[in-house]
Motif scaffolding. Structure first.
Motif, mmCIF file in Angstrom:
data_model
loop_
_atom_site.group_PDB
_atom_site.id
_atom_site.type_symbol
_atom_site.label_atom_id
_atom_site.label_comp_id
_atom_site.label_asym_id
_atom_site.label_seq_id
_atom_site.Cartn_x
_atom_site.Cartn_y
_atom_site.Cartn_z
ATOM 1 N N PHE A 32 5.680 6.853 -9.834
ATOM 2 C CA PHE A 32 4.971 7.547 -8.731
ATOM 3 C C PHE A 32 6.220 7.805 -7.683
ATOM 4 O O PHE A 32 6.923 6.839 -7.375
ATOM 5 C CB PHE A 32 3.983 6.416 -8.029
ATOM 6 N N ARG B 121 2.191 11.246 -2.412
ATOM 7 C CA ARG B 121 2.453 10.670 -3.681
ATOM 8 C C ARG B 121 2.301 11.479 -4.854
ATOM 9 O O ARG B 121 1.200 12.039 -4.873
ATOM 10 C CB ARG B 121 1.708 9.421 -3.683
ATOM 11 N N SER C 70 0.758 -1.375 0.107
ATOM 12 C CA SER C 70 0.275 -0.121 0.199
ATOM 13 C C SER C 70 0.840 1.152 0.111
ATOM 14 O O SER C 70 2.214 1.181 0.129
ATOM 15 C CB SER C 70 -0.875 -0.017 1.397
ATOM 16 N N ASP C 71 0.348 2.482 -0.286
ATOM 17 C CA ASP C 71 1.112 3.589 -0.234
ATOM 18 C C ASP C 71 1.793 3.880 1.126
ATOM 19 O O ASP C 71 2.702 4.346 1.467
ATOM 20 C CB ASP C 71 0.157 4.895 -0.630
ATOM 21 N N TYR D 62 7.269 8.916 -3.683
ATOM 22 C CA TYR D 62 6.700 8.775 -2.487
ATOM 23 C C TYR D 62 7.725 9.578 -1.722
ATOM 24 O O TYR D 62 8.779 9.345 -1.619
ATOM 25 C CB TYR D 62 6.607 7.589 -2.013
ATOM 26 N N ILE E 30 -1.118 10.983 2.167
ATOM 27 C CA ILE E 30 -1.189 9.481 2.279
ATOM 28 C C ILE E 30 -1.160 9.538 3.970
ATOM 29 O O ILE E 30 -0.148 10.047 4.669
ATOM 30 C CB ILE E 30 0.040 8.710 1.843
#
Length: 172
Positions: free
Chosen positions: A139, A120, A19-20, A141, A107
């Motif tokens: 992407f 993100r 998951s993020d 993060y 997030i």
């Protein structure tokens, strides 16, 4: 079992689809030097995604073609400022650049938490020279430097997911 057996070898059939929030946890572990079961070393590699290699060269180097459609390759990479005193980041790669495609997405750890762990951002590869432009998505993060657990000095790393879009599937 010996200590030198990689986690990936023990987890046959398991796919890495974090998951993020989990990805931000891996990034936090990287920054604070607290490893999480060596998964980050086995699956998330250190690599300069803002360097001289093109996205498809990185994809080939790390065997991205072995992934299923929609899966990402993950990398820890250092953020690079455009100039020493700038707050803007340099996102050049090979003969092109990563162009942001929308606002950063906050997030949080859970739906109950209002304070974001990080963000993100979605980018697409753009180049005047290369032909594989629309296939590559990244992407990025990053940790929220306003979070209680994060120091502004710690945030020189980001975690990136590199994704190759299958243009044939999108047209069909």
């Amino acid at each position: 079992m010996g200590d030198n057996i990689p986690v990936a070898a023990l987890l046959v059939g398991l796919r890495f689809q974090p998951s993020d929030a989990m990805l931000l946890g891996y990034l936090f572990s990287k920054i604070t030097n607290k490893s999480r079961l060596h998964v980050d070393q086995e699956v998330i590699k250190d690599f300069d995604l803002y360097g001289e290699k093109e996205p498809w060269e990185i994809w080939e180097l790390y065997r991205g073609d072995n992934l299923r459609s929609g899966e990402d390759l993950y990398f820890f990479t250092r953020s690079k400022k455009k100039t020493q005193n700038s707050s803007k980041m340099n996102r050049l790669i090979g003969t092109g650049t990563w162009k942001i495609t929308g606002p950063p997405e906050a997030i949080t750890y859970s739906q109950l938490s209002a304070q974001p762990l990080g963000f993100r951002k979605r980018f697409r590869y753009k180049s005047e020279v290369a032909q594989q432009v629309s296939q590559w998505i990244m992407f990025e993060y990053s940790l929220d430097t306003d979070h209680d657990l994060v120091s502004k000095n710690d945030c020189n790393y980001v975690l990136c997911g590199l994704q190759k879009r299958d243009l044939k599937e999108e047209k069909g």
